[in-house]
Scaffold this active site. Structure first.
Site, PDB file in Angstrom:
ATOM      1  N   GLY A  46       0.905  -1.216  -0.151  1.00  0.00           N
ATOM      2  CA  GLY A  46       0.221  -0.044  -0.082  1.00  0.00           C
ATOM      3  C   GLY A  46       0.823   1.332   0.047  1.00  0.00           C
ATOM      4  N   GLN A  51       3.146   9.990   0.990  1.00  0.00           N
ATOM      5  CA  GLN A  51       4.354   9.336   0.963  1.00  0.00           C
ATOM      6  C   GLN A  51       5.246   9.547  -0.211  1.00  0.00           C
ATOM      7  OE1 GLN A  51       2.669   5.300   2.216  1.00  0.00           O
ATOM      8  NE2 GLN A  51       4.494   5.271   3.341  1.00  0.00           N
ATOM      9  N   CYS A  94       6.209  -0.466   6.559  1.00  0.00           N
ATOM     10  CA  CYS A  94       5.815   0.658   6.225  1.00  0.00           C
ATOM     11  C   CYS A  94       6.992   1.146   5.035  1.00  0.00           C
ATOM     12  CB  CYS A  94       5.627   1.856   7.022  1.00  0.00           C
ATOM     13  SG  CYS A  94       5.111   3.316   6.530  1.00  0.00           S
ATOM     14  N   LEU A  95       6.652   1.764   3.844  1.00  0.00           N
ATOM     15  CA  LEU A  95       7.543   2.220   2.730  1.00  0.00           C
ATOM     16  C   LEU A  95       8.105   3.327   3.302  1.00  0.00           C
ATOM     17  CD1 LEU A  95       5.793   1.535  -0.469  1.00  0.00           C
ATOM     18  CD2 LEU A  95       7.362  -0.030   0.763  1.00  0.00           C
ATOM     19  N   HIS A 136      -3.920   1.128   7.754  1.00  0.00           N
ATOM     20  CA  HIS A 136      -2.365   1.619   7.811  1.00  0.00           C
ATOM     21  C   HIS A 136      -2.271   2.976   6.851  1.00  0.00           C
ATOM     22  CE1 HIS A 136       2.062   1.221   7.973  1.00  0.00           C
ATOM     23  NE2 HIS A 136       1.891   2.180   6.874  1.00  0.00           N
ATOM     24  N   GLU A 137      -3.133   2.828   5.713  1.00  0.00           N
ATOM     25  CA  GLU A 137      -2.930   3.813   4.544  1.00  0.00           C
ATOM     26  C   GLU A 137      -3.951   4.839   4.991  1.00  0.00           C
ATOM     27  OE1 GLU A 137      -0.278   3.729   2.897  1.00  0.00           O
ATOM     28  OE2 GLU A 137       0.019   1.417   3.011  1.00  0.00           O
ATOM     29  N   HIS A 140      -2.107   7.421   7.368  1.00  0.00           N
ATOM     30  CA  HIS A 140      -1.332   8.344   6.600  1.00  0.00           C
ATOM     31  C   HIS A 140      -2.191   9.563   5.931  1.00  0.00           C
ATOM     32  CE1 HIS A 140       2.414   6.359   6.575  1.00  0.00           C
ATOM     33  NE2 HIS A 140       2.055   5.291   5.768  1.00  0.00           N
TER      34      HIS A 140
HETATM   35 ZN   LIG Z   1       2.934   3.501   5.956  1.00  0.00          ZN
END
Ligand SMILES: [Zn+2]
Length: 169
Positions: A46, A51, A94-95, A136-137, A140
């Site tokens: 995701g 991000q 997480c990226l 999670h997304e 963000h």
């Molecule tokens: Zn993340």
């Protein structure tokens, strides 16, 4: 373009709520395409627009639900309508902090409302990793990160690890 860096977890931009998307036009569809490319390049499940430094309320996911069915989709202005009282703890990555997973407790299933790339409003009830990834997304989009949802000790350890990795880079 697709080799732009991902905004790191300690960047203040990840603490700000993103802005609602009013018009779903070609620019937004191009942004979605680009986000899919970045997510694929990074082998992510995701990605939120912030991000990659774009403070708009859009996320992309590519992840299976509990039954194993894969969901690859862009969600615009996503919001959680309902969440189950039952929770589950899963390891999340997480990226914005690659290489460090944290155990995060969240509702086991959620119903999410969003607009799709055609502009239609949709609702999706998700479980399994799809539910984890959507929550999670959406965090963000709302200026939250996954390390906010673990104990202070775990958060401090993650922070120290990340500082070290960043110094070495
Ligand atoms: Zn993340």
């Amino acid at each position: 373009m697709p080799d732009d860096p991902i905004v790191p977890i300690d960047d203040p931009r990840l603490r700000e709520p993103s802005a609602a998307i009013l018009d779903i036009d070609d620019d937004i569809r191009a942004l979605a395409d680009y986000m899919f490319q970045v997510m694929d390049r990074e082998n992510g499940a995701g990605l939120a627009a912030i991000q990659i430094g774009v403070p708009k309320r859009m996320i992309v996911v590519d992840v299976p639900d509990r039954s194993g069915r894969r969901h690859r989709m862009a969600l615009i202005n996503p919001e959680i309508l309902t969440a189950s009282a039952t929770t589950e703890t899963n390891l999340e990555g997480c990226l914005s902090m690659p290489g460090y997973d944290l155990p995060v407790e969240r509702p086991a299933s959620v119903t999410v409302r969003f607009r799709d790339l055609g502009g239609a409003t949709q609702e999706l009830t998700a479980d399994g990793m799809l539910a984890v990834c959507l929550q999670h997304e959406i965090d963000h989009v709302n200026g939250k990160v996954f390390s906010d949802r673990v104990s202070r000790l775990r958060r401090e350890k993650a922070k120290a690890w990340f500082a070290k990795v960043r110094r070495a880079a």
